[in-house]
Design a protein around this motif. Structure first.
Motif, short mmCIF file in Angstrom:
data_model
loop_
_atom_site.label_atom_id
_atom_site.label_comp_id
_atom_site.label_asym_id
_atom_site.label_seq_id
_atom_site.Cartn_x
_atom_site.Cartn_y
_atom_site.Cartn_z
N LEU A 126 4.80 18.08 -18.29
CA LEU A 126 3.46 17.82 -17.36
C LEU A 126 2.84 19.10 -16.99
O LEU A 126 1.62 19.26 -16.95
N VAL A 127 3.68 20.01 -16.69
CA VAL A 127 2.86 21.45 -16.03
C VAL A 127 2.39 22.15 -17.20
O VAL A 127 2.64 22.34 -18.39
N ARG A 128 1.12 22.61 -16.71
CA ARG A 128 0.43 23.30 -17.74
C ARG A 128 0.87 24.66 -18.18
O ARG A 128 1.44 25.39 -17.53
N GLN A 129 0.81 24.99 -19.24
CA GLN A 129 1.45 26.22 -19.83
C GLN A 129 0.89 27.47 -19.23
O GLN A 129 -0.35 27.57 -18.96
N GLY A 130 1.93 28.26 -18.74
CA GLY A 130 1.50 29.52 -18.20
C GLY A 130 1.68 29.31 -16.61
O GLY A 130 1.45 30.38 -15.78
N ALA A 131 1.80 27.89 -16.18
CA ALA A 131 1.70 27.83 -14.78
C ALA A 131 3.26 27.73 -14.29
O ALA A 131 3.89 27.14 -15.06
N SER A 132 3.38 27.65 -13.05
CA SER A 132 5.07 27.61 -12.46
C SER A 132 5.27 26.27 -12.03
O SER A 132 6.38 25.94 -11.63
N GLN A 133 3.86 25.66 -11.68
CA GLN A 133 4.24 24.23 -10.90
C GLN A 133 2.88 23.51 -11.13
O GLN A 133 1.72 24.22 -10.98
N GLY A 134 3.02 22.23 -11.41
CA GLY A 134 1.71 21.49 -11.13
C GLY A 134 1.72 20.50 -10.16
O GLY A 134 2.96 20.34 -9.42
N GLU A 135 0.62 20.08 -9.66
CA GLU A 135 0.35 19.37 -8.61
C GLU A 135 -0.52 18.22 -8.51
O GLU A 135 -1.66 18.58 -9.10
N VAL A 136 -0.47 17.12 -8.11
CA VAL A 136 -1.57 16.09 -7.92
C VAL A 136 -1.60 15.72 -6.60
O VAL A 136 -0.50 15.20 -6.13
N GLN A 137 -2.75 15.36 -6.29
CA GLN A 137 -2.80 14.67 -4.83
C GLN A 137 -4.21 13.39 -4.79
O GLN A 137 -5.05 13.83 -5.59
N ALA A 138 -3.82 12.45 -4.56
CA ALA A 138 -4.60 11.15 -4.66
C ALA A 138 -4.83 10.90 -3.10
O ALA A 138 -3.92 10.58 -2.41
N VAL A 139 -6.09 10.47 -2.73
CA VAL A 139 -6.47 10.05 -1.37
C VAL A 139 -7.05 8.83 -1.62
O VAL A 139 -8.10 8.26 -2.35
N PHE A 140 -6.57 7.71 -0.79
CA PHE A 140 -6.96 6.39 -0.76
C PHE A 140 -7.34 6.13 0.62
O PHE A 140 -7.06 6.41 1.41
#
Length: 548
Positions: A54-68
Motif C-alpha cells: 500500500l505504501v507509495r514507492q519512495g515513501a516510508s509510511q502511508g496514511e489515510v484519514q477519514a472524517v465522518f
C-alpha cells in the motif's frame, strides 16, 4: 456521512484531500486512472483486508484519514462505547498508518485502536456494493437479515424464546446426566448406606472403644497378681498374723513392765494402715473384674469401625458424616426421577413456546417476502428488466435464535426460465441492476450508512444507464451515496463530481482526484460520451444530460 478523505503516500497517491457532499457523489475517469485506489484507501482506514504493497514507492509510511459526521442516534456510538471511546461532538475521525514493514496502526479520534475495532465500526458506517459483492446482497447467509430489516421485524420475542428453550434443554440434559450417573452407583449407595446404618457409628466412638479395650486388656494381665496380693494381706495372711501377734503381746504386756506398750501401739497403727491397703486392693480387684465377653464385643465393634473407615478411605470419626453424604446422594437419586419428569415438561413447554413464536415470525417473513418481491419488481421496470422475475424464497431451516426460516433471493431473467441464486443466474449487467433494485427497496429509511457502488452500472448504457442513475439518485435522497462510474448518464445526476486522472512525472506515476465545477463537468461528461476526441455534439449532449 463521509465528510473528508485525506490520503498520504498510498499506492499511486502522493497527497490527496477530498471533501464529499451529501446525496450522490460520483467519481469518473479513464480506465486505469486509479478510481479503485480510493476504495482501497478507504477500505484500509476502515480496517478491511487490504493488499500488502500500500505504501507509495519512495515513501516510508502511508496514511489515510477519514472524517465522518455522526448524528446522536447513529449505531456507531454503541460500538464506540463498547470500545471505551467517547466523542463529545458529531465528528468521528478514523486514522490509520501503514509502514514499509507492513505494520498497521489505527486511531479513532486520537485513541489508538485495533484493526478489529475499525472493521466492526465500518459495518455501521459504510456499505460497499459491486458486481462481485460477496459481503452483502450476494451472500445468501445475509438474506434473512435483509428481509427482516425490510419488514421491520422485532426479533426480540423469538430470541427470548430461543434462549428459554436452550436453557430448558440445558437444565434437562444436566439433570438427566446427573440421574444417569447416580443410577450407575445406585447399588453401591444403597449397600453403603445400609452398611453404615447397621453399624451406626458415632463421632469419637473409636477413641472410647480403644480406651476401654486397652483397660480390659490391662486388667486381664494384672488381676491374678492383685488377687494373690489380697489373699496375702487378708485374714489368712498378714492381717491374720498381725492380729495373732497383737493378741499374744497383749497377754504378755502385764508381765513386761510396760515395755510392750509402744510395740502394741505401733502394731495397732500398722493394722489400721494394713486395713486401708487391703480395702484399696479389694477396690482395685473389683474394678478389674469384667465380663470377658465385653472385651470381645468391644474389640469386634472397634475392628468393624476401622475396617469400614479403611473401606471408604476416611477416618473412623468421619463415618457418621459420610453416611449423611451418601444418604443425601441416595435421596437425590430418588428425587431425580421426579425432577427429570418436571424438567422434561418444562422443556416441552419451552419448545412449544419457541415453535409458536418462530411460526409467527415465519408468517411475517412470508408476508414481507411478497411485499419485497412486488417492490423489487416495481424497481426493475425502470431498469429495463420488466420481464425478469424476482422472488424471495422463505423455506424451513434449522432452528436458531431468529427462527426456523431460511431466506434466499432468487431470480429468473426471462418468463418461464428457471429461478436460481442471484449470482448464478444473472449476467454482469443484469446482476448490477438486480442489486440496485434490491438496495433501493432495502435501504429506504436507512440513512446511517454511506453506500458505495463500484461500477455497478457496468455493462449497461443508454436509457438503462439513465434508469440506473435515477435509482441511485433515489437512494441518495435519504443517504450519502458514492458511485464509481463509467456511465455519463449516471455521472450527470451526481450532486458532487470528482475526476480521477493519472499522470507521469520524472518516471513516477501519480493518481489525482479533483472536484469539478459546472463547466468542468460538461467537459468530463462530453469525454465520457465521445472518448478522446470531444466534439461539439458531445458537449451539447453533456449539457442536456446535466440539465436533466
Amino acid at each position: 456521512m463521509l465528510r473528508t478523505l485525506d490520503i498520504r503516500d498510498m499506492l499511486l497517491i502522493d497527497r490527496l484531500e477530498l471533501s464529499f457532499g451529501p446525496g450522490l457523489n460520483v467519481l469518473t475517469g479513464e480506465t486505469g486512472a486509479g478510481k479503485s485506489i480510493l476504495l482501497d484507501c478507504l477500505g484500509f482506514v476502515l480496517g478491511w483486508r487490504s493488499r500488502a504493497d500500500l505504501v507509495r514507492q519512495g515513501a516510508s509510511q502511508g496514511e489515510v484519514q477519514a472524517v465522518f459526521d455522526l448524528p446522536p442516534a447513529h449505531p456507531a456510538r454503541d460500538l464506540l462505547a463498547e470500545a471505551g471511546i467517547t466523542i463529545d461532538d458529531d465528528e468521528l475521525i478514523l486514522r490509520r498508518t501503514n509502514g514499509l514493514d507492513g505494520r498497521k496502526t489505527g486511531w479513532i479520534n486520537d485513541r489508538r485502536v485495533s484493526g478489529e475495532v475499525l472493521r466492526r465500526l465500518s459495518e455501521v458506517l459504510v456499505e460497499l456494493h459491486g458486481q462481485h459483492d460477496d459481503r452483502g446482497l450476494l451472500n445468501p447467509r445475509g438474506h434473512r437479515a435483509l428481509l427482516d430489516a425490510f419488514a421491520g421485524l422485532d426479533l426480540g420475542p423469538v430470541r427470548a424464546a430461543w434462549g428459554a428453550r436452550r436453557e430448558a434443554a440445558r437444565a434437562l440434559a444436566e439433570a438427566e446426566a446427573t440421574l444417569e450417573a447416580a443410577r450407575q452407583e445406585e447399588d453401591f449407595l444403597r449397600h453403603a448406606v445400609a452398611e453404615l446404618d447397621k453399624l451406626a457409628p458415632e463421632p469419637g466412638e473409636e477413641q472410647r472403644l480403644d480406651i476401654a479395650r486397652r483397660a480390659m486388656q490391662g486388667a486381664e494381665r494384672i488381676r491374678d497378681d492383685v488377687a494373690r496380693a489380697l489373699q496375702m494381706l487378708g485374714g489368712d495372711g498378714a492381717e491374720g498374723a498381725m492380729v495373732d501377734a497383737a493378741r499374744w503381746l497383749e497377754g504378755a504386756s502385764d508381765r513386761a513392765d510396760g515395755r510392750l506398750d509402744e510395740p502394741l501401739a505401733a502394731l495397732s497403727r500398722a493394722l489400721i494402715e494394713l486395713g486401708e491397703a487391703t480395702r484399696g486392693v479389694e477396690d482395685t480387684l473389683a474394678a478389674l473384674d469384667f465380663d470377658p465377653s465385653a472385651l470381645e464385643s468391644t474389640e469386634e465393634r472397634l475392628f468393624a469401625l476401622r475396617a469400614l473407615a479403611r473401606k471408604h478411605d476416611v477416618l473412623a470419626d468421619d463415618l457418621a458424616g459420610l453416611g449423611d453424604q451418601l444418604r443425601d446422594r441416595l435421596g437425590r437419586l430418588d428425587a431425580g426421577e421426579a425432577q427429570v419428569i418436571a424438567l422434561r415438561q418444562a422443556a416441552r413447554e419451552a419448545e412449544a413456546a419457541y415453535d409458536a413464536t418462530a411460526a409467527a415470525i415465519g408468517r411475517d417473513r412470508r408476508e414481507a417476502a411478497g411485499r419485497l418481491d412486488q417492490a423489487v419488481t416495481a424497481e426493475l421496470t425502470p431498469l429495463r428488466m420488466e420481464r425478469a422475475v424476482f422472488r424471495t424464497v422463505v423455506s424451513d431451516g434449522d432452528a436458531g435464535p431468529e427462527g426456523r426460516d431460511a431466506v434466499a433471493f432468487t431470480v429468473a431473467t426471462n418468463p418461464g426460465a428457471p429461478s436460481g441464486p442471484l449470482d448464478k443466474i444473472a449476467s454482469g449487467g443484469e446482476l448490477s441492476r438486480f442489486l440496485l433494485a434490491l438496495k433501493v427497496c432495502l435501504a429506504r429509511g436507512n440513512d446511517a450508512l454511506v453506500m458505495i457502488f463500484d461500477e455497478i452500472d457496468r455493462g449497461v448504457g443508454g436509457a438503462t444507464a439513465d434508469a440506473v442513475g435515477r435509482r441511485l439518485k433515489v437512494l441518495a435522497d435519504s443517504a450519502q451515496v458514492l458511485v464509481i462510474t463509467h456511465s455519463p448518464q449516471v455521472a450527470a445526476l451526481g450532486q458532487t463530481h470528482f475526476r480521477v486522472s493519472k499522470s507521469v512525472t520524472d518516471g513516477m506515476t501519480t493518481s489525482t482526484v479533483a472536484p469539478l465545477d459546472a463547466g468542468e463537468r460538461v467537459g468530463e461528461i462530453a469525454r465520457m460520451l465521445a472518448g478522446d476526441r470531444v466534439t461539439d455534439a458531445a458537449t451539447e449532449a453533456a449539457r442536456v444530460l446535466l440539465d436533466g
